[in-house]
Design a protein around this motif. Structure first.
Motif, short mmCIF file in Angstrom:
data_model
loop_
_atom_site.label_atom_id
_atom_site.label_comp_id
_atom_site.label_asym_id
_atom_site.label_seq_id
_atom_site.Cartn_x
_atom_site.Cartn_y
_atom_site.Cartn_z
N GLY A 46 -2.25 -27.17 0.59
CA GLY A 46 -1.30 -26.39 1.39
C GLY A 46 -0.99 -27.05 2.72
N VAL A 47 -1.96 -27.80 3.27
CA VAL A 47 -1.71 -28.52 4.53
C VAL A 47 -0.63 -29.58 4.32
N VAL A 48 -0.69 -30.28 3.17
CA VAL A 48 0.33 -31.29 2.85
C VAL A 48 1.70 -30.63 2.78
N ALA A 49 1.78 -29.48 2.11
CA ALA A 49 3.05 -28.76 1.98
C ALA A 49 3.55 -28.32 3.36
N PHE A 50 2.64 -27.86 4.19
CA PHE A 50 3.02 -27.35 5.51
C PHE A 50 3.55 -28.47 6.40
N VAL A 51 2.80 -29.56 6.45
CA VAL A 51 3.17 -30.66 7.35
C VAL A 51 4.40 -31.41 6.84
N ALA A 52 4.53 -31.53 5.52
CA ALA A 52 5.65 -32.28 4.96
C ALA A 52 6.94 -31.47 4.94
N GLY A 53 6.88 -30.21 5.36
CA GLY A 53 8.10 -29.45 5.58
C GLY A 53 8.65 -28.68 4.39
N PHE A 110 -12.37 -16.52 -14.56
CA PHE A 110 -11.01 -16.07 -14.25
C PHE A 110 -10.86 -15.86 -12.74
N PHE A 111 -11.88 -15.23 -12.13
CA PHE A 111 -11.89 -15.02 -10.68
C PHE A 111 -11.88 -16.37 -9.94
N CYS A 112 -12.65 -17.34 -10.44
CA CYS A 112 -12.67 -18.68 -9.84
C CYS A 112 -11.28 -19.32 -9.88
N GLY A 113 -10.56 -19.09 -10.99
CA GLY A 113 -9.21 -19.62 -11.11
C GLY A 113 -8.29 -19.05 -10.05
N ILE A 114 -8.40 -17.74 -9.82
CA ILE A 114 -7.59 -17.07 -8.80
C ILE A 114 -7.90 -17.64 -7.42
N ILE A 115 -9.18 -17.79 -7.11
CA ILE A 115 -9.60 -18.27 -5.79
C ILE A 115 -9.29 -19.75 -5.59
N SER A 116 -9.40 -20.54 -6.66
CA SER A 116 -9.26 -21.99 -6.53
C SER A 116 -7.87 -22.43 -6.07
N VAL A 117 -6.85 -21.63 -6.37
CA VAL A 117 -5.48 -22.03 -5.99
C VAL A 117 -5.19 -21.69 -4.53
N SER A 118 -6.17 -21.11 -3.83
CA SER A 118 -5.97 -20.78 -2.41
C SER A 118 -5.62 -22.02 -1.61
N GLY A 119 -6.18 -23.17 -2.02
CA GLY A 119 -5.90 -24.41 -1.29
C GLY A 119 -4.46 -24.87 -1.42
N MET A 120 -3.79 -24.47 -2.51
CA MET A 120 -2.38 -24.83 -2.68
C MET A 120 -1.48 -23.94 -1.85
N THR A 121 -1.85 -22.65 -1.75
CA THR A 121 -0.97 -21.70 -1.09
C THR A 121 -1.36 -21.39 0.35
#
Length: 339
Positions: free
Chosen positions: A32-39, A161-172
């Motif tokens: 998500g940092v890459v997405a944020f900084v890259a605009g 399943f819960f791990c899957g939900i939490i793991s995408v936190s880094g993308m968003t």
């Protein structure tokens, strides 16, 4: 947005996806940092938000072109193509570099986090009691998470399943590392190593005409784990995008100050000078994963001594900052082009 996106923009979007994919795999780094900084963070969140009831109706009714346009399909396809490419290329290179040049790799990441904090903070002007409070909460959560002790591995499918939900936190959510969260939940090796290896082995067997894996209970179990984890990740990605889209629209200043806090807190995770602590059996022997690698339990951080190695590490921190500033310059140029 799509009508004004040039071929160069599309190539850079794939490269950004590669950057996000590489960042998501490394514990402590947030895609998500890459997405944020890259605009392109807000376009990313709003595109994912389009995966809703209306989108599924278009898909079920066979209106594929309308569905593709509605969800900003070209953007999503290009970005996720970059992530997939990253998994089979850049991620493997990162694995090698971390194994042989661990201090310098973490130094670059540390510099990138510092650069990200500067980037997000420099244009933020809406400081008040609420935003300072959310900043403090974000920092506290970020630091608190970085010092938690990992749980034991758990292959219960509901937990996976819960791990899957939490793991995408880094993308968003910039500042939250999905990979590091999986380490804390005890399932990093199970979900990002063992189950993926099982998938590769299965593809290899199928291509070779060998279907004996059907009678292998352990292989089938790993494939089930991967399928449930993937389903959880998709669920989390769509859910988080709807939540973040709403709070970005209605509480943008508080959201941005929280994100700054998360990223500041994550500096503890990517601190370059740390000793890796590996999991041990009751008799003191190392525990190895399916690749024969030692299983990481946590990290012990320390202050470095003055040395040539430390000097080089500081230079790599400066390189990390420079990478983010270069991304920022390109992001500003992109936003002006599409304005």
């Amino acid at each position: 947005m799509e009508s004004t996106r040039t071929l160069k923009d599309k190539i850079f979007l794939i490269l950004k996806g590669i950057g996000m994919g590489a960042a998501n795999k490394v514990p402590g780094i947030s895609g998500g940092v890459v997405a944020f900084v890259a605009g392109f963070y807000e376009e990313f969140i709003y595109s994912l938000k389009k995966v809703n009831g209306k989108a599924f109706k278009l898909l079920i009714n066979g209106r594929f072109k309308s569905f593709y346009n509605y969800i900003n399909g070209r953007f999503i396809v290009l970005l996720f193509s970059g992530m997939i490419i990253s998994y089979f290329s850049v991620s493997l290179v990162l694995d090698y570099l971390i194994k042989h040049y661990e201090l310098y790799v973490w130094s670059v990441f540390f510099g990138m986090i510092i650069g990200s904090i500067y980037y997000i903070n420099k244009d933020f002007r809406d400081w008040n009691f609420k935003t300072y409070a959310s900043l403090a909460i974000g920092i506290t959560l970020g630091i608190g998470i970085s010092f938690l002790n990992p749980a034991k591995e758990n292959d219960n499918l509901w937990f996976v399943f819960f791990c899957g939900i939490i793991s995408v936190s880094g993308m968003t959510l910039p500042g939250f590392s999905g990979s590091f969260i999986l380490i804390l939940l005890g399932n990093y090796v199970l979900l990002l190593v063992d189950s993926v290896n099982a998938l590769f082995d299965t593809f290899y067997d199928i291509l070779g005409g060998n279907l004996s894996f059907i009678n292998n209970p352990q292989r089938i179990k790993m494939l089930k784990v991967l399928a449930v984890f993937t389903l959880g990740s998709i669920t989390g990605l769509v859910t988080f995008s709807h939540i973040l889209s709403y709070i970005l629209k209605h509480y943008k200043s508080i959201t941005l100050s929280s994100i700054i806090g998360f990223i500041v807190g994550s500096l503890g995770v990517v601190w370059p000078w740390k000793e890796t602590i590996y999991k041990l059996t009751s008799d003191g022997s190392f525990i190895y994963d399916s690749r024969g690698e030692k299983v990481v339990e946590n990290f012990k951080r320390f202050v470095p001594e003055v040395s040539l190695e430390t000097f080089y590490a500081i230079l790599f921190i400066c390189l990390g900052i420079a990478i983010v500033l270069a991304l920022e310059m390109y992001g500003q140029k992109t936003r002006k082009t599409h304005a």
